[in-house]
Design a protein around this motif. Sequence first.
Motif, mmCIF file in Angstrom:
data_model
loop_
_atom_site.group_PDB
_atom_site.id
_atom_site.type_symbol
_atom_site.label_atom_id
_atom_site.label_comp_id
_atom_site.label_asym_id
_atom_site.label_seq_id
_atom_site.Cartn_x
_atom_site.Cartn_y
_atom_site.Cartn_z
ATOM 1 N N SER A 187 0.927 -1.176 -0.251
ATOM 2 C CA SER A 187 0.480 0.549 0.009
ATOM 3 C C SER A 187 0.591 0.907 0.378
ATOM 4 O O SER A 187 0.361 2.592 -0.272
ATOM 5 N N GLY A 188 2.030 1.182 0.044
ATOM 6 C CA GLY A 188 2.697 2.317 0.345
ATOM 7 C C GLY A 188 3.080 3.087 1.860
ATOM 8 O O GLY A 188 3.814 4.068 2.311
ATOM 9 N N ILE A 189 2.937 2.244 2.987
ATOM 10 C CA ILE A 189 3.220 2.273 4.395
ATOM 11 C C ILE A 189 4.299 2.447 4.944
ATOM 12 O O ILE A 189 5.028 1.171 3.828
ATOM 13 N N ARG A 190 5.358 2.765 5.366
ATOM 14 C CA ARG A 190 6.499 3.166 5.752
ATOM 15 C C ARG A 190 6.219 2.015 6.786
ATOM 16 O O ARG A 190 5.593 1.058 8.038
ATOM 17 N N LEU A 191 7.275 0.971 6.566
ATOM 18 C CA LEU A 191 7.645 -0.196 6.441
ATOM 19 C C LEU A 191 8.025 -0.478 8.186
ATOM 20 O O LEU A 191 7.361 -1.092 9.205
ATOM 21 N N LYS A 192 8.246 0.160 8.744
ATOM 22 C CA LYS A 192 8.912 0.884 9.637
ATOM 23 C C LYS A 192 7.790 1.268 11.061
ATOM 24 O O LYS A 192 8.639 0.860 11.611
ATOM 25 N N LEU A 193 6.580 1.590 10.754
ATOM 26 C CA LEU A 193 5.785 1.792 11.482
ATOM 27 C C LEU A 193 5.036 0.547 11.487
ATOM 28 O O LEU A 193 4.707 0.370 12.279
ATOM 29 N N LEU A 194 4.898 -0.536 10.462
ATOM 30 C CA LEU A 194 4.225 -1.280 10.504
ATOM 31 C C LEU A 194 5.245 -2.487 11.233
ATOM 32 O O LEU A 194 4.338 -3.084 11.833
ATOM 33 N N PHE A 195 6.206 -2.569 11.260
ATOM 34 C CA PHE A 195 6.909 -3.714 12.393
ATOM 35 C C PHE A 195 7.548 -3.324 13.040
ATOM 36 O O PHE A 195 6.921 -3.593 14.073
ATOM 37 N N LYS A 196 7.165 -1.782 14.022
ATOM 38 C CA LYS A 196 6.411 -0.876 15.248
ATOM 39 C C LYS A 196 5.792 -2.476 15.584
ATOM 40 O O LYS A 196 5.529 -2.248 17.030
ATOM 41 N N GLN A 197 4.995 -1.925 14.699
ATOM 42 C CA GLN A 197 2.798 -3.064 15.754
ATOM 43 C C GLN A 197 3.093 -3.798 15.504
ATOM 44 O O GLN A 197 3.077 -4.612 16.449
ATOM 45 N N ILE A 198 4.364 -4.621 14.898
ATOM 46 C CA ILE A 198 4.397 -6.248 14.845
ATOM 47 C C ILE A 198 5.082 -6.836 16.100
ATOM 48 O O ILE A 198 4.599 -7.752 16.759
ATOM 49 N N LEU A 199 5.844 -5.827 16.196
ATOM 50 C CA LEU A 199 6.755 -5.783 17.478
ATOM 51 C C LEU A 199 6.249 -5.585 18.843
ATOM 52 O O LEU A 199 5.990 -6.271 19.596
ATOM 53 N N PHE A 200 5.224 -4.473 18.461
ATOM 54 C CA PHE A 200 4.349 -4.167 19.901
ATOM 55 C C PHE A 200 3.520 -5.372 20.408
ATOM 56 O O PHE A 200 3.121 -5.719 21.206
ATOM 57 N N LEU A 201 2.406 -5.333 18.953
ATOM 58 C CA LEU A 201 1.763 -6.953 19.490
ATOM 59 C C LEU A 201 2.151 -8.478 19.873
ATOM 60 O O LEU A 201 1.387 -8.975 20.316
ATOM 61 N N SER A 202 3.592 -8.816 19.789
ATOM 62 C CA SER A 202 3.863 -9.824 19.869
ATOM 63 C C SER A 202 4.236 -10.227 21.541
ATOM 64 O O SER A 202 4.190 -10.009 22.265
ATOM 65 N N MET A 203 4.827 -8.146 21.732
ATOM 66 C CA MET A 203 4.855 -8.013 23.128
ATOM 67 C C MET A 203 3.912 -8.519 24.044
ATOM 68 O O MET A 203 3.700 -8.650 25.337
ATOM 69 N N ILE A 204 2.826 -7.848 23.653
ATOM 70 C CA ILE A 204 1.167 -7.668 24.432
ATOM 71 C C ILE A 204 0.505 -9.192 24.334
ATOM 72 O O ILE A 204 0.212 -9.838 25.403
ATOM 73 N N VAL A 205 0.823 -10.413 22.685
ATOM 74 C CA VAL A 205 0.585 -11.679 23.169
ATOM 75 C C VAL A 205 1.381 -12.298 24.190
ATOM 76 O O VAL A 205 1.170 -12.961 24.811
#
Length: 406
Positions: A187-205
Amino acid sequence: MDKQLFKKIAKSYDYPLILAIFMLCIFGLIMIYSSSMISAVVRFGFESDYFYQKQKVWLMIGTFVFFCMMIIPYKVFAKKKWVLTVFFGMPIVLFAVFIAGHTANNATSWFKFGSFNVQPAEFVKLGLINYLAAVFANKQKSLSQSDKRHVFPIYYTLFICVLIAVQPDFGTAMIILLICFSMIVSSGIRLKLLFKQILFLSMIVAILSPFWLPVLGDEIFSKERMSRIDGFLDPFKYADDAGFHLVNSYLAIGSGGLKGLGLGESIQKYGYLPEAHTDFIMSIIAEELGVFGVSFVIILLSFIVLRGLMIAKKCKDAFGSLLAIGVSAMIGIQTCINLGGIAGLIPITGVPLPLVSYGGSSLLLLMASLGMLVNISMFVKYEENYKGKAETTNLVKNSQKRGLTF
């Protein structure tokens, strides 16, 4: 619509793509009859052509849906009212499955209408593709920025996947997640923002694991699921149990050789290979038609996926481009998972082979999705062949007169 404009539109349709789609559908219908004729009688007590006849009905309905989607301008599905309907409709339908759904194979994933079963999760695939394409197309100007508002579609996608996973249907949930991930990355989203969210969700889980593991752990790590892993890692050790499907899939593939045993001559479909007309239909194709039959299917599926990605690249409209990526990713991912499962490259997940395996919900979804892809292709080719703005304006105006507003 005047005759000249109609001729130009007709010339703009992607006929090789349409031909490839229907060649696979017809081939699939033939192989469904061949692979299910024994099990229909012996295992289910039906007529030998039972599954063939049901799939034929679904194919006729799917063909009608395909041509409808082929002529409806794809930008209709970017309208705010439609996107909101899809946005609220998907969770409502998935919640409804828990209340009024039909349970089969320990999963409540179906609505039963007489002799027909409909799986809402299949149509959620297209709904999410539609939603993400519309949302990220509207955010194109700001996607390069690290705006936290861009992460909402990601969390909404995860919410839908969780609703499907708890049915439980982990295979479909994972496929949807992979499809949506491919769209989000494209889509063009910043990959840095995307991977930050993946890291955040992994920590929450990980942090919440003491709370969700006691509730969902038994389901996620159930004996049945763990046995699939055992059957995948060492199928011949568990040949009478967890590895039964995979061992017989190997036997079917190995028996076929280059030319195959001949159409209708499979041995494994005589009860040795369960689900021969659904998940393992490619094993029967390999056994009966050999390398040539397998190559025929893979070449056509590859052609559809690559054609879809080419359409996405050429499409100047962000919504159309993302739609094409989503549809192509869906077919490509499902194909890889199905073929990987029957070849023992990944654990068996019960994913059908697109356009070939038996399954009404899957076929209907694919025909609707591919009809939309053909429509996007038509607009791309129309703009290439008739670049004048007046021509495109006439096409839009004629569509608007018939209520197909852009």
